[in-house]
Write a protein that holds these residues in place. Structure first.
Motif, PDB file in Angstrom:
ATOM      1  N   ALA A 115      29.436  23.615  -5.792  1.00  0.00           N
ATOM      2  CA  ALA A 115      30.820  23.738  -5.326  1.00  0.00           C
ATOM      3  C   ALA A 115      31.311  25.148  -5.571  1.00  0.00           C
ATOM      4  O   ALA A 115      30.933  25.803  -6.554  1.00  0.00           O
ATOM      5  N   ALA A 116      32.171  25.637  -4.672  1.00  0.00           N
ATOM      6  CA  ALA A 116      32.748  26.974  -4.803  1.00  0.00           C
ATOM      7  C   ALA A 116      34.247  26.906  -4.587  1.00  0.00           C
ATOM      8  O   ALA A 116      34.735  26.133  -3.751  1.00  0.00           O
ATOM      9  N   PRO A 147      37.606  29.255  -3.762  1.00  0.00           N
ATOM     10  CA  PRO A 147      37.999  30.575  -3.268  1.00  0.00           C
ATOM     11  C   PRO A 147      39.047  31.264  -4.143  1.00  0.00           C
ATOM     12  O   PRO A 147      39.117  32.498  -4.172  1.00  0.00           O
ATOM     13  N   ASP A 148      39.866  30.506  -4.853  1.00  0.00           N
ATOM     14  CA  ASP A 148      40.924  31.108  -5.666  1.00  0.00           C
ATOM     15  C   ASP A 148      40.364  31.743  -6.934  1.00  0.00           C
ATOM     16  O   ASP A 148      40.655  32.892  -7.266  1.00  0.00           O
ATOM     17  N   ALA A 149      39.522  30.989  -7.645  1.00  0.00           N
ATOM     18  CA  ALA A 149      38.963  31.499  -8.893  1.00  0.00           C
ATOM     19  C   ALA A 149      37.668  32.274  -8.671  1.00  0.00           C
ATOM     20  O   ALA A 149      37.188  32.941  -9.583  1.00  0.00           O
ATOM     21  N   GLU A 150      37.118  32.200  -7.455  1.00  0.00           N
ATOM     22  CA  GLU A 150      35.821  32.798  -7.148  1.00  0.00           C
ATOM     23  C   GLU A 150      34.785  32.354  -8.179  1.00  0.00           C
ATOM     24  O   GLU A 150      34.064  33.165  -8.775  1.00  0.00           O
ATOM     25  N   THR A 151      34.733  31.050  -8.407  1.00  0.00           N
ATOM     26  CA  THR A 151      33.761  30.464  -9.314  1.00  0.00           C
ATOM     27  C   THR A 151      32.813  29.564  -8.532  1.00  0.00           C
ATOM     28  O   THR A 151      33.128  29.088  -7.440  1.00  0.00           O
ATOM     29  N   PHE A 152      31.666  29.340  -9.150  1.00  0.00           N
ATOM     30  CA  PHE A 152      30.621  28.506  -8.576  1.00  0.00           C
ATOM     31  C   PHE A 152      30.278  27.447  -9.617  1.00  0.00           C
ATOM     32  O   PHE A 152      30.117  27.761 -10.793  1.00  0.00           O
ATOM     33  N   HIS A 153      30.220  26.181  -9.197  1.00  0.00           N
ATOM     34  CA  HIS A 153      29.934  25.091 -10.120  1.00  0.00           C
ATOM     35  C   HIS A 153      28.648  24.383  -9.716  1.00  0.00           C
ATOM     36  O   HIS A 153      28.426  24.099  -8.532  1.00  0.00           O
ATOM     37  N   ILE A 154      27.814  24.088 -10.714  1.00  0.00           N
ATOM     38  CA  ILE A 154      26.636  23.248 -10.541  1.00  0.00           C
ATOM     39  C   ILE A 154      26.915  21.980 -11.341  1.00  0.00           C
ATOM     40  O   ILE A 154      27.035  22.029 -12.566  1.00  0.00           O
ATOM     41  N   LYS A 155      27.055  20.846 -10.639  1.00  0.00           N
ATOM     42  CA  LYS A 155      27.539  19.625 -11.285  1.00  0.00           C
ATOM     43  C   LYS A 155      26.619  18.447 -10.981  1.00  0.00           C
ATOM     44  O   LYS A 155      25.971  18.402  -9.934  1.00  0.00           O
ATOM     45  N   ALA A 156      26.598  17.508 -11.916  1.00  0.00           N
ATOM     46  CA  ALA A 156      25.860  16.264 -11.702  1.00  0.00           C
ATOM     47  C   ALA A 156      26.570  15.133 -12.421  1.00  0.00           C
ATOM     48  O   ALA A 156      27.057  15.303 -13.537  1.00  0.00           O
ATOM     49  N   ASP A 157      26.623  13.980 -11.756  1.00  0.00           N
ATOM     50  CA  ASP A 157      27.220  12.774 -12.336  1.00  0.00           C
ATOM     51  C   ASP A 157      26.148  11.704 -12.437  1.00  0.00           C
ATOM     52  O   ASP A 157      25.584  11.263 -11.428  1.00  0.00           O
ATOM     53  N   GLY A 158      25.867  11.258 -13.674  1.00  0.00           N
ATOM     54  CA  GLY A 158      24.896  10.200 -13.884  1.00  0.00           C
ATOM     55  C   GLY A 158      25.573   8.871 -14.138  1.00  0.00           C
ATOM     56  O   GLY A 158      26.806   8.741 -14.043  1.00  0.00           O
ATOM     57  N   ASP A 159      24.807   7.864 -14.480  1.00  0.00           N
ATOM     58  CA  ASP A 159      25.364   6.542 -14.753  1.00  0.00           C
ATOM     59  C   ASP A 159      26.258   6.564 -15.991  1.00  0.00           C
ATOM     60  O   ASP A 159      27.274   5.860 -16.044  1.00  0.00           O
ATOM     61  N   THR A 160      25.875   7.379 -16.985  1.00  0.00           N
ATOM     62  CA  THR A 160      26.661   7.432 -18.224  1.00  0.00           C
ATOM     63  C   THR A 160      27.114   8.847 -18.571  1.00  0.00           C
ATOM     64  O   THR A 160      28.136   9.031 -19.214  1.00  0.00           O
ATOM     65  N   VAL A 179      34.014  33.669  -0.920  1.00  0.00           N
ATOM     66  CA  VAL A 179      34.308  32.247  -0.744  1.00  0.00           C
ATOM     67  C   VAL A 179      35.533  32.128   0.143  1.00  0.00           C
ATOM     68  O   VAL A 179      36.642  32.486  -0.258  1.00  0.00           O
ATOM     69  N   ASP A 180      35.352  31.632   1.351  1.00  0.00           N
ATOM     70  CA  ASP A 180      36.440  31.560   2.317  1.00  0.00           C
ATOM     71  C   ASP A 180      37.236  30.265   2.219  1.00  0.00           C
ATOM     72  O   ASP A 180      38.390  30.204   2.637  1.00  0.00           O
ATOM     73  N   ASP A 181      36.609  29.224   1.671  1.00  0.00           N
ATOM     74  CA  ASP A 181      37.285  27.929   1.598  1.00  0.00           C
ATOM     75  C   ASP A 181      36.609  27.095   0.517  1.00  0.00           C
ATOM     76  O   ASP A 181      35.462  27.344   0.143  1.00  0.00           O
ATOM     77  N   ASP A 182      37.352  26.088   0.007  1.00  0.00           N
ATOM     78  CA  ASP A 182      36.731  25.132  -0.916  1.00  0.00           C
ATOM     79  C   ASP A 182      35.536  24.485  -0.232  1.00  0.00           C
ATOM     80  O   ASP A 182      35.623  24.070   0.936  1.00  0.00           O
ATOM     81  N   CYS A 183      34.444  24.383  -0.951  1.00  0.00           N
ATOM     82  CA  CYS A 183      33.279  23.734  -0.350  1.00  0.00           C
ATOM     83  C   CYS A 183      32.433  23.091  -1.440  1.00  0.00           C
ATOM     84  O   CYS A 183      32.377  23.566  -2.579  1.00  0.00           O
ATOM     85  N   GLU A 184      31.801  21.984  -1.074  1.00  0.00           N
ATOM     86  CA  GLU A 184      30.945  21.265  -2.015  1.00  0.00           C
ATOM     87  C   GLU A 184      29.935  20.434  -1.231  1.00  0.00           C
ATOM     88  O   GLU A 184      30.275  19.834  -0.210  1.00  0.00           O
ATOM     89  N   SER A 185      28.686  20.438  -1.704  1.00  0.00           N
ATOM     90  CA  SER A 185      27.631  19.631  -1.085  1.00  0.00           C
ATOM     91  C   SER A 185      26.716  19.089  -2.174  1.00  0.00           C
ATOM     92  O   SER A 185      26.553  19.699  -3.234  1.00  0.00           O
ATOM     93  N   LEU A 186      26.111  17.944  -1.881  1.00  0.00           N
ATOM     94  CA  LEU A 186      25.252  17.230  -2.819  1.00  0.00           C
ATOM     95  C   LEU A 186      23.800  17.324  -2.345  1.00  0.00           C
ATOM     96  O   LEU A 186      23.518  17.154  -1.159  1.00  0.00           O
ATOM     97  N   PHE A 187      22.873  17.551  -3.303  1.00  0.00           N
ATOM     98  CA  PHE A 187      21.472  17.771  -2.942  1.00  0.00           C
ATOM     99  C   PHE A 187      20.528  17.038  -3.887  1.00  0.00           C
ATOM    100  O   PHE A 187      20.875  16.723  -5.029  1.00  0.00           O
TER     101      PHE A 187
END
Length: 249
Positions: A156-157, A159-172, A189-197
């Motif tokens: 996820a990126a 645009p306001d903070a110009e930060t990049f996040h690597i995130k994962a949600d597990g069962d617990t 970063v032109d817009d909020d964006c997020e994708s799952l892989f």
């Protein structure tokens, strides 16, 4: 067709590692300016577009043509040498086999009919919202952390903070690695964006990249990513694409 080349072992091994992260067999297009590999995995999820420029070779002669190879077997043979050794490659036009010599070892590799290998994919021109540049160690850390709790990871990126996040949600458990401007070499970063892989694919794609290698990641919302990097002082260029897992939420 004719083809002969001499190249350092580590340069060729690094390039082949990037290819085997996606496919077991592929077409080597031996153009006068170098070798080009474009291939997609059997599930049509991941793609590699790789160039080994003529400047990467000690010597290089090719009149244009396509070799079908088991790239994993070729990498195994190249792995019999050491970094800095010279690998000699020559096509035997009569037997249609590839003769390989490295450190006193001679190996004759049977080639594959290029027509039996999957058709090379077209490279889509994607309109993606973010381009982030950072060292590969950052990506490796995020993937390793995500792997502790899940088999998928989201990028996820902001645009306001110009930060990049690597995130994962597990069962617990869940994890969120924030990469800020101190770690980003550049960010657009032109817009909020997020994708799952899929983590399996990302782990395979990330593994051949040296930790201090500069990588460029292009990202959108529920869009494929484009991951670009260079090897061998820029003589080998690699672009990976990975399709997203569309969230059901």
């Amino acid at each position: 067709m004719s083809f002969s080349a001499i190249i350092q072992q580590d340069t060729l091994a690094d390039a082949l590692n990037a290819a085997t992260a996606i496919v077991e067999e592929c077409k080597l297009n031996t153009t006068p300016s170098g070798i080009q590999i474009t291939a997609v995995d059997p599930a049509n999820v991941a793609m590699v577009d790789l160039s080994i420029n003529e400047s990467a070779f000690e010597s290089y002669e090719a009149d244009g043509g396509t070799l079908g190879v088991n790239v994993e077997r070729l990498l195994d043979v190249v792995g019999m040498g050491d970094s800095g050794d010279l690998v000699q490659l020559e096509l035997d036009q009569e037997t249609r086999k590839l003769n390989i010599e490295i450190s006193g070892l001679s190996y004759t590799l049977a080639l594959i009919d290029p027509d039996s290998i999957r058709q090379e994919p077209d490279i889509p021109d994607l309109d993606l919202d973010a381009t982030l540049v950072f060292e590969a160690a950052t990506l490796s850390r995020g993937i390793s952390a995500a792997d502790l709790c899940s088999d998928h990871v989201s990028f996820a990126a902001d645009p306001d903070a110009e930060t990049f996040h690597i995130k994962a949600d597990g069962d617990t458990d869940d994890v969120d690695l924030e990469v800020d401007s101190d770690e980003l070499l550049s960010a657009q970063v032109d817009d909020d964006c997020e994708s799952l892989f899929s983590l399996d694919y990302l782990s395979d794609m990330e593994r051949p990249i040296g930790s201090d290698t500069e990588v460029s990641l292009r990202l959108g919302s529920e869009m494929p990513i484009k991951l670009r990097y260079s090897l061998a002082d820029g003589d080998v260029s690699v672009t990976n694409m990975l399709a997203p897992r569309i969230s059901s939420e």
